[in-house]
Structure formats: structure tokens, C-alpha cells
Design a protein around this motif. Structure first.
Motif, PDB file in Angstrom:
ATOM      1  N   ASP A 192     -10.254   9.822  -0.995  1.00 14.55           N
ATOM      2  CA  ASP A 192     -10.594  10.310  -1.744  1.00 14.55           C
ATOM      3  C   ASP A 192      -9.432  10.244  -3.089  1.00 14.55           C
ATOM      4  N   ILE A 193      -8.369   9.582  -3.390  1.00 13.65           N
ATOM      5  CA  ILE A 193      -7.307   9.735  -3.839  1.00 13.65           C
ATOM      6  C   ILE A 193      -6.955   8.818  -5.192  1.00 13.65           C
ATOM      7  N   GLU A 194      -5.529   9.723  -6.096  1.00 17.01           N
ATOM      8  CA  GLU A 194      -5.277   8.830  -7.140  1.00 17.01           C
ATOM      9  C   GLU A 194      -4.231   7.888  -6.454  1.00 17.01           C
ATOM     10  N   LEU A 195      -3.833   6.908  -6.825  1.00 19.07           N
ATOM     11  CA  LEU A 195      -2.827   5.829  -6.870  1.00 19.07           C
ATOM     12  C   LEU A 195      -1.870   4.784  -8.134  1.00 19.07           C
ATOM     13  N   VAL A 196      -0.909   5.451  -8.132  1.00 19.70           N
ATOM     14  CA  VAL A 196      -0.037   5.081  -8.723  1.00 19.70           C
ATOM     15  C   VAL A 196       0.423   3.617  -8.760  1.00 19.70           C
ATOM     16  N   ILE A 243      12.980   4.980  -4.872  1.00 18.34           N
ATOM     17  CA  ILE A 243      13.564   3.771  -3.920  1.00 18.34           C
ATOM     18  C   ILE A 243      12.266   3.138  -3.497  1.00 18.34           C
ATOM     19  N   THR A 244      11.913   1.830  -3.261  1.00 18.86           N
ATOM     20  CA  THR A 244      10.957   0.100  -3.168  1.00 18.86           C
ATOM     21  C   THR A 244      10.864   0.462  -1.463  1.00 18.86           C
ATOM     22  N   ALA A 304       0.460  -1.260   0.077  1.00 23.93           N
ATOM     23  CA  ALA A 304       0.022   0.030  -0.360  1.00 23.93           C
ATOM     24  C   ALA A 304       0.645   1.203   0.138  1.00 23.93           C
ATOM     25  N   LEU A 305       2.463   0.692   0.506  1.00 23.95           N
ATOM     26  CA  LEU A 305       3.319   2.388   0.400  1.00 23.95           C
ATOM     27  C   LEU A 305       3.377   1.989  -0.364  1.00 23.95           C
ATOM     28  N   GLN A 306       4.055   1.550  -1.351  1.00 22.85           N
ATOM     29  CA  GLN A 306       3.567   1.807  -2.234  1.00 22.85           C
ATOM     30  C   GLN A 306       3.180   2.301  -3.670  1.00 22.85           C
ATOM     31  N   PHE A 307       2.244   1.705  -3.333  1.00 25.38           N
ATOM     32  CA  PHE A 307       1.043   2.925  -4.324  1.00 25.38           C
ATOM     33  C   PHE A 307       0.966   4.144  -3.616  1.00 25.38           C
ATOM     34  N   LEU A 308       1.262   4.508  -3.248  1.00 25.47           N
ATOM     35  CA  LEU A 308       1.860   6.047  -1.945  1.00 25.47           C
ATOM     36  C   LEU A 308       2.648   6.138  -2.632  1.00 25.47           C
ATOM     37  N   GLU A 309       3.588   6.052  -3.518  1.00 27.63           N
ATOM     38  CA  GLU A 309       4.953   6.302  -3.947  1.00 27.63           C
ATOM     39  C   GLU A 309       6.093   6.817  -2.538  1.00 27.63           C
ATOM     40  N   LYS A 310       6.073   5.600  -1.108  1.00 28.95           N
ATOM     41  CA  LYS A 310       6.171   6.018   0.093  1.00 28.95           C
ATOM     42  C   LYS A 310       7.636   4.490   0.021  1.00 28.95           C
ATOM     43  N   GLU A 311       9.240   6.056   0.106  1.00 27.44           N
ATOM     44  CA  GLU A 311      10.174   4.934   0.577  1.00 27.44           C
ATOM     45  C   GLU A 311      10.247   3.965   1.618  1.00 27.44           C
ATOM     46  N   VAL A 312       9.742   3.140   2.179  1.00 26.22           N
ATOM     47  CA  VAL A 312       9.252   1.960   3.381  1.00 26.22           C
ATOM     48  C   VAL A 312      10.602   1.784   3.623  1.00 26.22           C
TER      49      VAL A 312
END
Length: 463
Positions: free
Chosen positions: A130-134, A142-143, A78-86
Motif C-alpha cells: 500500500d504505497i503512493e505512486l508518482v 533519468i528515465t 511500473a518502474l517509472q511510477f516508482l521513480e527508478k532509473e531503468v
């Protein structure tokens, strides 16, 4: 609305797609994680991402603090769909170590399986935004960030990008093959690359995984003997605990790496027709860089295998026997540790080894583990390998100790019921005198990290 991002032309169009999205369409009813289908995982991940958004919208980098679980995977994706570095936190760290690492990486938000940080359960109960997801990832982004397992020194932070994962999964698939029946056991912690890479490979291949929170012998054996799994990745200490208990099996691949693999353990596995694939790699190289089937090349049993596709390995500063430092060039190689200089395509593994005439790599030891005694090089792995052949040596590790006369001498730490004189007598017929341990220290168990690797740096603390 789907926002598409890609910064290069390396990926062809069919493989640029988010793999979870792809298989939720192509294989909606196929089980992906435990008994959860690709479709259900995709729906859960997108739902969770919309709940996570309010927590992380202003953050570039966030952390996960969790043991292996389906929830851990859902949060990671889910954090990848939000373009976050985990940043994956090791749950075995002390509070002080965690605080230091979070500060170093400037992480403000941490999600956890318990109440230590923001609990998973709290997020699940949150309102969706209600947001767009990558749904197609930038290969340069960075994944995940992982700290090295620190078996010999200080932690270093390794950023792994989608381009490195992409290169890894393609090369690994070519080396290990793939079938529709593949079901890979994830028992290595996913906050280490050895565990997380299993998830990413299976996601790329559209195959199944079974996730266990921790290694329990009887549970693993039941999964093997019931043929629920046909692939598993283990470190040698784990395989050693179950190899004698495995009866019938339908295993296709048993990937073994992460530390020194005793020859006796490999031979025992071959005798039971267990398809051992020895492998060599590290966090910095996005897991494996060499692999081979021992059953296919039994004469190469001491090797760690052939380089994967597009991996180039050479020996730097070789001696007259061709032994030197193992240097790696690979598209799976990190760009550099966070906060340190770039790598520029060549990485010194700090391992010492050689390459034979057929291109197989042999690792003799970590450079920092080599003991120089009276001008002679002593490779602890050589001594450990001999000891592990003995049925009453359960665990062992050899380290160097300073000595006024010789510079360094070998010290043996061992888990065994055999007395000192019998151990020395056993070794004396197989090793030169200068290689014999000058001291033997008995322990009930050797210190290990979460992956089961023996921590040699911790042994000196118990001396």
C-alpha cells in the motif's frame, strides 16, 4: 494520494500529466499495446508497481533484461511510477559483458523475462504494497539508461531524462504528424533507443502500437497488407528483406535509419509508393534529429533530412567543399555519458557530412570509418552505395586495412555469388582506381547487432 513533482516551467499543465494516466481517462477503451486498452495498461502498471516496490524500495537504479513484449513495457512503466532509473540490458550480451555493465552502473537488482535474474512471473505473484505512486514525472529525473550499440568501439552509458523524451516526442509529432488511426509496429528492440522511442511517442500521442518479439518477414508483411499497422520503423537490412514482398498497403510512414541506407533500396521503395522517411539520430540525441519524406523531396534522396524542431546542426572544421564534422545542438541531447564530463549543449556526432543550400543534411560516413589512402579520403559509404545497386550484392561493408605503402587501403566484405573480378569490373567504371577494394572477403552473412546494424568492428576479426 498523488504526489506531484516538477522542477521547471518548460511543460505546460496539460502535458505535464503522466500520459498513461491521462489516456486511461480520456481514451479508456482505445487499444494501446497490441489488444490491451489504455485503461487496462494503466491498471496493470499501477498494480505491478505496488508488487515491485518490495524489490526496489532501496534502489535508485535497476535493470531490465528482456526482449520485446507487453510484459517488458509493463515493467518499464511500473518502474517509472516508482521513480527508478531503468537500465535496459541487451539480451544478446555475454554473461561476462552483462556482469561488467551491471558493475559499472552499480546495479544490484535485475528483472528478466526468464530465470536469469528475478523472473517477471515471480514478481506478478508477489503481494502488493500500500504505497503512493508518482503519477507526474520530474523532467530532470533519468528515465532510462542505454548503452551505445558499440558498432565501432566500447560501450558508453547514456542517461535519458524525461525532459529529453518530452522534447523528442513533440518535435517528432510535428515532423511525422499523427492521426487517431496510427498503429506503430515495434519490431526494433526496446533495449535500444530506436525501439523504446516508438513506445514513448505513441504514449505521448495516445495512439496504438503492436509489439513483436523479433523481426519475422511473413509476420510483418501480413500486418502491413492487412492494414493493421500504418507506421513502422526499420533499419535498412530489415526493409531490404521485405520490400519486394509488400503488395497492397496503407502505410503512412516508414521510418528508416540506424545505419547507411542504400540509394537503391530507397528508389525501390519509391517505385512501390512506400512512404519512406529517412532519419538520422542516435542514443545520445534521444533518437532522430533529422527526418524527411523522400516522396515529398525525391531530389534530396541522398540526404538524411532537415533538422527537427529546435535542433541546430552545423559543420565543424569544414574543408573547401563544406565537408566536416557534424555537430548537434538540441534539447533532446543527453547531458553527458555516465561517469564522464558533461556535454554542454553541443555534441560532436563523429559523423562527417555537409549541409546543402536548402538546409538538408548529408552524411558521408563515420569519421572513424573514413579511409585515408595516399593522402586521399575514401568514404566507404560511397563504395557500398554503388554495390547495393547491383541485384546480386545482398550485403556489403567496406573497411580500412593498414598498408605500408598507402597508409590504408579499402577492404570489401560481401555476401554475394559474384566473383572478385566481376565485382572489380563493376566498380572500376564508377570509382577512381584508388577507391577500388584491394581485397574482397566473402561471408555468408555480415555480423550485426540486435537492431540489424552491421558491426564493422567485428569484420576485422574474421579477416
Amino acid at each position: 494520494m498523488i504526489r506531484v513533482k516538477n522542477s521547471g516551467n518548460e511543460f505546460d499543465k496539460g502535458e505535464k500529466m503522466n500520459w498513461l494516466k491521462r489516456y486511461s481517462i480520456e481514451r479508456p477503451d482505445k487499444k494501446f499495446i497490441n489488444d490491451v486498452t489504455f485503461r487496462k495498461v494503466y491498471e496493470s502498471v499501477t498494480d505491478l508497481a505496488k508488487k515491485l516496490f518490495s524489490y526496489v524500495k532501496n534502489e535508485k537504479r535497476v535493470a531490465l533484461y528482456a526482449n520485446n513484449s507487453v510484459d517488458m513495457v509493463l515493467f518499464f512503466l511500473a518502474l517509472q511510477f516508482l521513480e527508478k532509473e531503468v537500465f535496459m540490458l541487451n539480451t544478446r550480451l555475454t554473461d561476462e559483458e552483462i556482469k561488467k555493465q551491471l558493475k559499472l552502473l552499480k546495479v544490484q537488482i535485475v528483472f528478466s523475462y526468464d530465470n536469469k535474474f528475478i523472473p517477471f512471473n515471480k514478481v506478478y505473484k508477489s503481494q502488493k504494497q500500500d504505497i503512493e505512486l508518482v503519477e507526474e514525472f520530474d523532467e530532470e529525473s533519468i528515465t532510462v539508461i542505454m548503452n551505445t550499440s558499440a558498432t565501432a568501439g566500447e560501450f558508453k552509458s547514456v542517461p535519458i531524462r524525461w525532459k529529453q523524451f518530452y522534447s523528442h516526442v513533440k518535435a517528432s509529432q510535428k515532423s511525422l504528424g499523427v492521426t487517431d488511426e496510427d498503429n506503430w509496429l515495434v519490431v526494433l528492440p526496446m533495449y535500444h533507443i530506436s525501439g523504446l522511442s516508438i513506445l514513448i511517442r505513441s504514449l505521448y500521442n495516445g495512439t496504438s502500437v503492436i509489439i513483436l518479439e523479433k523481426f519475422r518477414e511473413e509476420q510483418v508483411i501480413e500486418l502491413i497488407e492487412s492494414s493493421r499497422i500504418n507506421i513502422l520503423s526499420l533499419v535498412p537490412t530489415m526493409l531490404n528483406r521485405i520490400v519486394d514482398k509488400i503488395g497492397k498497403h496503407n502505410l503512412r510512414v516508414v521510418l528508416v535509419g540506424g545505419e547507411f541506407i542504400p540509394k537503391s533500396l530507397v528508389e525501390k521503395s519509391i517505385a512501390k509508393n512506400i512512404p519512406i522517411y529517412k532519419t538520422y539520430g542516435m542514443t545520445e540525441t534521444t533518437s532522430q534529429v533529422t527526418t524527411f519524406s523522400v516522396l515529398d523531396y525525391p531530389e534530396k534522396i541522398d540526404s538524411v533530412g532537415l533538422p527537427l524542431e529546435k535542433v541546430i546542426i552545423h559543420i565543424e572544421n569544414p574543408d573547401k567543399k563544406g565537408i566536416g564534422e557534424v555537430v548537434i545542438k538540441s534539447p533532446m541531447l543527453m547531458d553527458g555519458y555516465i561517469g564522464k564530463e558533461k556535454v554542454f549543449n553541443h555534441f560532436n556526432s563523429e559523423d562527417v557530412g555537409y549541409i546543402d543550400e536548402d538546409g538538408f543534411l548529408y552524411i558521408l560516413d563515420r569519421r572513424k570509418n573514413i579511409i585515408i589512402s595516399g593522402g586521399e579520403n575514401i568514404y566507404p559509404k560511397e563504395i557500398e552505395n554503388i554495390l547495393y545497386v547491383h541485384p546480386k550484392i545482398h550485403e556489403c561493408a567496406v573497411v580500412g586495412e593498414k598498408d605500408d605503402r598507402w597508409g590504408q587501403v579499402p577492404i570489401l566484405y560481401v555476401v554475394s555469388s559474384i566473383d572478385r573480378q566481376k565485382i572489380l569490373a563493376y566498380l572500376s567504371n564508377k570509382l577512381a582506381k584508388y577507391k577500388l577494394p584491394k581485397k574482397i572477403i566473402y561471408l555468408e552473412e555480415l555480423p550485426k547487432n540486435a537492431s540489424g546494424k552491421i558491426l564493422k568492428k567485428n569484420l576485422k576479426e574474421v579477416n
